[in-house]
Design a protein around this motif. Structure first.
Motif, PDB file in Angstrom:
ATOM      1  N   PRO A  77      19.322  61.329  29.029  1.00  0.00           N
ATOM      2  CA  PRO A  77      19.763  62.242  30.087  1.00  0.00           C
ATOM      3  C   PRO A  77      21.253  62.564  30.021  1.00  0.00           C
TER       4      PRO A  77
ATOM      5  N   SER B  76      19.661  69.514  24.454  1.00  0.00           N
ATOM      6  CA  SER B  76      18.801  69.669  25.633  1.00  0.00           C
ATOM      7  C   SER B  76      17.347  69.298  25.355  1.00  0.00           C
ATOM      8  N   ASN B  77      17.087  68.763  24.182  1.00  0.00           N
ATOM      9  CA  ASN B  77      15.740  68.316  23.836  1.00  0.00           C
ATOM     10  C   ASN B  77      15.335  67.170  24.770  1.00  0.00           C
ATOM     11  N   GLN B  78      14.076  67.177  25.164  1.00  0.00           N
ATOM     12  CA  GLN B  78      13.589  66.159  26.105  1.00  0.00           C
ATOM     13  C   GLN B  78      13.650  64.757  25.516  1.00  0.00           C
ATOM     14  N   ALA B  79      13.683  64.654  24.212  1.00  0.00           N
ATOM     15  CA  ALA B  79      13.731  63.331  23.578  1.00  0.00           C
ATOM     16  C   ALA B  79      15.118  62.695  23.673  1.00  0.00           C
TER      17      ALA B  79
ATOM     18  N   ASN C  62      24.190  70.770  28.702  1.00  0.00           N
ATOM     19  CA  ASN C  62      24.117  71.822  29.725  1.00  0.00           C
ATOM     20  C   ASN C  62      25.507  72.216  30.208  1.00  0.00           C
TER      21      ASN C  62
ATOM     22  N   GLN D  95      21.720  65.333  27.524  1.00  0.00           N
ATOM     23  CA  GLN D  95      21.185  66.582  28.073  1.00  0.00           C
ATOM     24  C   GLN D  95      22.157  67.183  29.073  1.00  0.00           C
TER      25      GLN D  95
END
Length: 197
Positions: free
Chosen positions: A124, A118-121, A131, A127
Motif C-alpha cells: 500500500p 499502482s499494481n495491486q500486488a 498515486n 501504491q
C-alpha cells in the motif's frame, strides 16, 4: 467557282513567309529554307536511335527502392515537418518549447512508474507514493503548459500583431510538442536549451 472553295495557290501563298535579308540568319537557325520560301521543321540527325526502355526492376530491387524512398521521406519530414508545421508562428512556438526543459518530457516515464507502482500486488505504501507522483506530474504538466502558452502569446503579439493563426491551436501544438522527448520531435529542434528566443 464556288464561294466556299479556295484555290490551292491561295493556300500555298498563306503557308509561305517572306524574310528580309536582315532576318535571314535568324530564320536559317530556325530551319528557314530560302529556296522553298517557308520554314521547315528540323529533322532529327541521321543514325540517332530513340532511347531504349529501361530494364524492369526485380522484386528485391523494387523493395529496396521503396525502402529508400520511405527513408528519404522520413528524413525530409524530420527536417522540415509536414503542412501543420509550416508558418512563422509555428516555428516560434517550436523554438519556445525547444529552448527550455519541459516537465512533459518526464511525463511518460513517470506514467510508467505510476502504472507499475499502482499494481495491486504492490504494498500500500508504494501504491500511495505512485498515486501522489501521478498527481504531482499532472499538476506540473498543467503549470508548465500554462507558462509555455503565456510566453507564446506574448511573443506572437509582439512579432506577428496581424497574425491569422488561431492562438488555441498554436498553444495545443506547442503543448503536444512539449510532451514529446526532445530527440523524437519533428521537425527537429533548431535551438539549444537556454537559447534566447
Amino acid at each position: 467557282m464556288s464561294l466556299f472553295r479556295r484555290k490551292s495557290t491561295d493556300l500555298v501563298d498563306e503557308a509561305t513567309t517572306s524574310v528580309t535579308p536582315e532576318e535571314e540568319p535568324a530564320a536559317r537557325s530556325r530551319g528557314y529554307t530560302p529556296a522553298k520560301g517557308r520554314e521547315t521543321p528540323k529533322r532529327p540527325a541521321a543514325g540517332r536511335r530513340p532511347p531504349t526502355a529501361t530494364k524492369p526492376l526485380t522484386k528485391e530491387e523494387q523493395r529496396e527502392h521503396r525502402r529508400k524512398l520511405r527513408a528519404e521521406a522520413a528524413a525530409d519530414f524530420r527536417r522540415e515537418g509536414g503542412p501543420r508545421d509550416r508558418g512563422p508562428e509555428r516555428l516560434l512556438a517550436r523554438n519556445v518549447v525547444d529552448s527550455r526543459r519541459t516537465v512533459g518530457t518526464w511525463f511518460f516515464g513517470g506514467a510508467l512508474v505510476v502504472l507499475i507502482g499502482s499494481n495491486q500486488a504492490m504494498p500500500p505504501a508504494i501504491q500511495l507514493a505512485s498515486n501522489l507522483l501521478w498527481g504531482v506530474l499532472a499538476l506540473a504538466v498543467i503549470v508548465d503548459s500554462i507558462l509555455i502558452a503565456r510566453k507564446i502569446k506574448k511573443l506572437v503579439r509582439e512579432r506577428f500583431p496581424n497574425t491569422g493563426q488561431r492562438m488555441g491551436s498554436l498553444y495545443l501544438y506547442a503543448i503536444m510538442r512539449s510532451l514529446t522527448f526532445r530527440r523524437m520531435r519533428a521537425p527537429e529542434p533548431r535551438v539549444n536549451i537556454g537559447d534566447p528566443i
